[in-house]
Design a protein around this motif. Sequence first.
Motif, PDB file in Angstrom:
ATOM      1  N   THR A 152      -2.760   6.070  -0.988  1.00  0.00           N
ATOM      2  CA  THR A 152      -3.551   7.556  -0.315  1.00  0.00           C
ATOM      3  C   THR A 152      -2.966   8.335  -0.735  1.00  0.00           C
ATOM      4  O   THR A 152      -1.329   8.738  -0.600  1.00  0.00           O
ATOM      5  N   ASP A 168       1.096  -1.281   0.088  1.00  0.00           N
ATOM      6  CA  ASP A 168       0.146   0.005  -0.001  1.00  0.00           C
ATOM      7  C   ASP A 168       1.025   0.894   0.208  1.00  0.00           C
ATOM      8  O   ASP A 168       1.615   0.512   0.363  1.00  0.00           O
ATOM      9  N   GLN A 222      -3.005  -0.427  -1.559  1.00  0.00           N
ATOM     10  CA  GLN A 222      -3.640   0.735  -2.348  1.00  0.00           C
ATOM     11  C   GLN A 222      -3.073   1.787  -2.391  1.00  0.00           C
ATOM     12  O   GLN A 222      -1.607   1.780  -1.904  1.00  0.00           O
TER      13      GLN A 222
END
Length: 349
Positions: free
Chosen positions: A189, A150, A187
């Motif tokens: 962000t 991530d 992910q």
Amino acid sequence: MFVLLLLTACNKDDETVTVDAPKGVATVTFLVTPNGLGDNGYNDAAAEGIFAFANATGTRLRLLLPKDEAEAENMYRQWLTDNATQDSAVMILGSSVYEGLAQSNHAALTGQGSRVLLFENDAVIDGVSTVLVSHYGVSYLAGAMSQGFDALILAATEGVPALEESIAGYRDAREIYAGENNGKPCQTTLHYLADNEMGFAMPDSAYRYIVRRADEFFFYDEMVFPLLGGSESGVLRYMNDDEFTLSLMVGMDVDQSGQSSRIPFSVVIRIGDVLRQCLNDWTSGREWPGHMQFGMKDGAADIVVTPNFFRHLNLWDNRYADPDTFQRLYEKYKDEAMKKEQTLPLPSL
């Protein structure tokens, strides 16, 4: 810096470092961004290149150290007034935060060889040359090398061209190569630290944000991509305080492998070399075009992989169990990143 201090004297009243130059002697003035120097990154690299040029050529150098952008504009206006008819006087505006200042104060210089240079910018400004090192390709490469994690893009503030270009490159690669971890898609962000330029000088806020974010995870193992200027020291503080964290950080602007054991590779922007080349061209009588652009193909941007990264960790995992993991990723995706960078449209001049 030591050589510069030998050649200069400090005037604390107007926050300048200067030596008065006799008439007819070439001078370079560097208008630093507020809180810019001392970031161990982009601003210091730029200053190092300018210092090296001044030392090698004997050119007189003056630093202007404003407290804020309002004072910077006053300094710039005064320089334009003092040097309107002077020969061989160069003003270097430190980074894209001075674009508005340059746009609103016309550089009407009539002296032979006198110029204004704004770096980290590609705007079209009458009387000003701009120079930009593209961050897209090298950020794309960093995104591809962050696969299996991530990722957190932590940026100082929104709307700064160099930052937005870095964000775009990193995210574009992540859309293709983010991969999976433990069977789940990785992910990406994005978080902006502030809504203005103060985001570059808020290391405590960066530290607190990372700590809060780490508290949300049982095992915090994000790859942090910091676009923070001086605020990056807050992220480094977290990485060094928690020696058992699983998170990693991409070094930014210079090779930061010695600043934390949690840095597997660094994005390196050789802005000092670029500025030194521009100044050498100036002393050789070569005319600066309205805009100059550099990138990975010129060696102005690259990634430096931390040697023996895995040997300095208290904790590691299978994502980099192979000691050559990040070097292999670098070699696999570098050519693709360079091609991506070269397909970007150039500014209209």
